[in-house]
Design an enzyme around this catalytic site. Structure first.
Site, short mmCIF file in Angstrom:
data_model
loop_
_atom_site.label_atom_id
_atom_site.label_comp_id
_atom_site.label_asym_id
_atom_site.label_seq_id
_atom_site.Cartn_x
_atom_site.Cartn_y
_atom_site.Cartn_z
N ALA A 67 77.55 18.53 71.71
CA ALA A 67 77.15 17.39 72.38
C ALA A 67 77.05 16.23 71.32
CB ALA A 67 76.01 17.65 73.52
N GLY B 138 77.27 22.64 71.96
CA GLY B 138 78.22 22.33 72.93
C GLY B 138 79.31 23.02 72.55
N GLU C 97 79.25 26.63 73.32
CA GLU C 97 79.28 26.64 74.85
C GLU C 97 80.95 26.60 75.33
OE1 GLU C 97 75.97 23.85 74.64
OE2 GLU C 97 75.24 24.80 76.50
N GLU D 268 70.25 23.83 69.12
CA GLU D 268 69.71 22.75 69.91
C GLU D 268 68.21 22.83 69.76
OE1 GLU D 268 72.15 24.70 71.13
OE2 GLU D 268 73.43 23.76 72.29
N1 CAA Z 1 77.17 14.54 67.38
C1 CAA Z 1 77.29 13.25 66.91
N2 CAA Z 1 77.85 13.30 65.75
C2 CAA Z 1 77.71 14.59 64.97
C3 CAA Z 1 77.52 15.90 65.47
C4 CAA Z 1 77.03 15.74 66.73
N3 CAA Z 1 76.84 17.17 67.32
N4 CAA Z 1 77.84 16.65 64.57
C5 CAA Z 1 78.30 15.96 63.34
N5 CAA Z 1 78.40 14.77 63.61
C6 CAA Z 1 78.69 13.72 62.66
C7 CAA Z 1 77.73 13.24 61.67
O1 CAA Z 1 76.71 12.20 61.96
C8 CAA Z 1 78.52 12.68 60.52
O2 CAA Z 1 78.67 11.57 61.08
P1 CAA Z 1 78.56 10.01 59.79
O3 CAA Z 1 79.47 10.32 58.95
O4 CAA Z 1 79.01 8.81 60.60
O5 CAA Z 1 77.15 10.12 59.32
C9 CAA Z 1 79.72 13.45 60.70
O6 CAA Z 1 79.72 13.77 61.98
C10 CAA Z 1 79.77 14.33 59.83
O7 CAA Z 1 78.99 15.49 59.92
P2 CAA Z 1 77.84 15.73 58.48
O8 CAA Z 1 77.99 14.73 57.53
O9 CAA Z 1 76.83 16.33 59.04
O10 CAA Z 1 78.63 17.05 57.80
P3 CAA Z 1 77.91 18.25 57.26
O11 CAA Z 1 78.95 18.96 56.72
O12 CAA Z 1 76.86 17.57 56.24
O13 CAA Z 1 77.23 18.95 58.32
C11 CAA Z 1 77.07 20.15 60.43
C12 CAA Z 1 78.18 19.85 59.29
C13 CAA Z 1 76.07 21.12 59.70
C14 CAA Z 1 77.92 20.86 61.58
C15 CAA Z 1 76.15 19.11 60.79
O14 CAA Z 1 77.12 18.02 61.00
C16 CAA Z 1 75.42 19.34 62.06
O15 CAA Z 1 74.28 20.00 61.97
N6 CAA Z 1 75.72 18.87 63.24
C17 CAA Z 1 74.96 18.92 64.55
C18 CAA Z 1 75.32 20.34 65.05
C19 CAA Z 1 74.24 20.36 66.37
O16 CAA Z 1 72.89 20.33 66.25
N7 CAA Z 1 74.83 20.52 67.43
C20 CAA Z 1 74.34 20.82 68.68
C21 CAA Z 1 74.13 19.51 69.58
S1 CAA Z 1 73.10 19.39 71.00
C22 CAA Z 1 73.91 19.93 72.27
O17 CAA Z 1 75.23 20.62 71.96
C23 CAA Z 1 73.54 20.17 73.25
C24 CAA Z 1 74.10 20.91 74.43
O18 CAA Z 1 74.30 22.05 74.54
C25 CAA Z 1 74.73 19.99 75.55
#
Ligand code: CAA
Length: 258
Positions: free
Chosen positions: A64, A109, A112, A132
């Site tokens: 998400a 998500g 999911e 999460e």
């Molecule tokens: N939401 C919004 N933006 C996201 C994102 C997310 N879930 N995942 C990555 N991005 C964005 C980053 O913010 C970044 O943007 P900027 O370039 O503007 O800074 C861009 O995508 C590239 O990401 P990274 O620089 O972080 O890339 P990386 O290679 O260093 O890391 C990653 C990759 C490990 C996947 C890391 O991006 C990450 O941990 N992402 C989040 C994963 C996460 O926590 N997902 C769960 C979300 S909560 C959810 O899903 C709730 C639900 O069940 C409904």
């Protein structure tokens, strides 16, 4: 092109989440577009199998949209969860089988979304997880429910409580994905599987999907009664006559989807 692309290739409908700059995170805009496309596919009998993937070579869907969630209130958080759940349930109850083509990160998500699909094909680069807990929340698009149903409570609880990411090989070992292939073979493998399914009689294909997905939500007696109902429906079809006649005559069946 919007934040979700949709194209048709013969009998296949191919959905691509298109926000590679945010690793295809599921913003509200993505969810709304996805819902519109799914409604369209539901009514389109020419589409026999659906493929869902992510744009680029890094992510399927990284979850998400965290940036969007930062400012959400309690009520907005609840509604964001219900919206995603509604759309993922649409995937499950779509008449056509849906294949997740997991080309990279499938986190939160994203994992999911893949789990709401009927089949999952992963590239060797794919990584799965429910991170999460690291954000102080829990999965909100069905992850706490579909993960234990797919891989069992033991490993599901571990992944949910530790937020550990797993690679494609481990995901296959756990039964989270059907198969793992090199990245350059991913789409061809998925299309080959989709075309194999598309070549069957679609009445029986759709009945199979409904029997499994609806049946899993019911007790075994109710689920078996539902299965028997669908089994009976198949007997009303031309495809059933053709399939059985073809077997008896030792020739391939020619299904007409009626
Ligand atoms: N939401 C919004 N933006 C996201 C994102 C997310 N879930 N995942 C990555 N991005 C964005 C980053 O913010 C970044 O943007 P900027 O370039 O503007 O800074 C861009 O995508 C590239 O990401 P990274 O620089 O972080 O890339 P990386 O290679 O260093 O890391 C990653 C990759 C490990 C996947 C890391 O991006 C990450 O941990 N992402 C989040 C994963 C996460 O926590 N997902 C769960 C979300 S909560 C959810 O899903 C709730 C639900 O069940 C409904």
């Amino acid at each position: 092109m919007g934040v979700v692309n949709y194209e048709k290739e013969e009998n296949l409908g191919i959905i691509t989440i298109n926000r590679p700059q945010a690793l295809n995170a599921l913003s509200t805009e993505v969810l709304y577009e996805l819902r519109t496309i799914l409604q369209q596919i539901k009514e389109d009998s020419r589409v026999k199998v659906v493929i869902i993937t992510g744009m680029g070579d890094k992510a399927f869907v990284a979850g998400a949209d965290i940036a969007e969630m930062v400012a959400k209130t309690v009520d907005e958080g609840y509604r964001y969860s219900r919206l995603g759940q509604e759309i993922f349930s649409m995937i499950e109850s779509l008449p056509q089988p849906v294949i997740a083509v997991v080309n990279g990160y499938a986190l939160g998500g994203g994992c999911e979304l893949a789990m709401a699909c009927d089949l999952r094909i992963a590239s060797e680069k794919a990584r799965f997880g429910q991170p999460e807990i690291n954000l102080g929340i829990i999965p909100g698009y069905g992850g706490t429910q579909r993960l234990p149903r797919l891989i069992g409570k033991t490993k599901a609880m571990e992944l949910l409580l530790t937020a550990d990411m797993i690679g494609a090989a481990e995901a296959e070992r756990l039964g989270l994905v059907n198969t793992v292939v090199p990245a350059d073979k991913l789409m061809d493998t998925a299309k080959a599987m989709a075309n194999k399914i598309a070549a069957k009689g679609q009445i029986a294909i759709r009945a199979t999907k409904a029997a499994v997905n609806k049946g899993l939500q019911a007790d075994i007696d109710t689920a078996c009664a539902y299965e028997a109902g669908l089994f009976g429906v198949c007997f009303a079809s031309e495809d059933r006559k053709e399939g059985m006649a073809a077997f008896m005559e030792k020739r391939p069946a020619k299904f007409q989807d009626r």
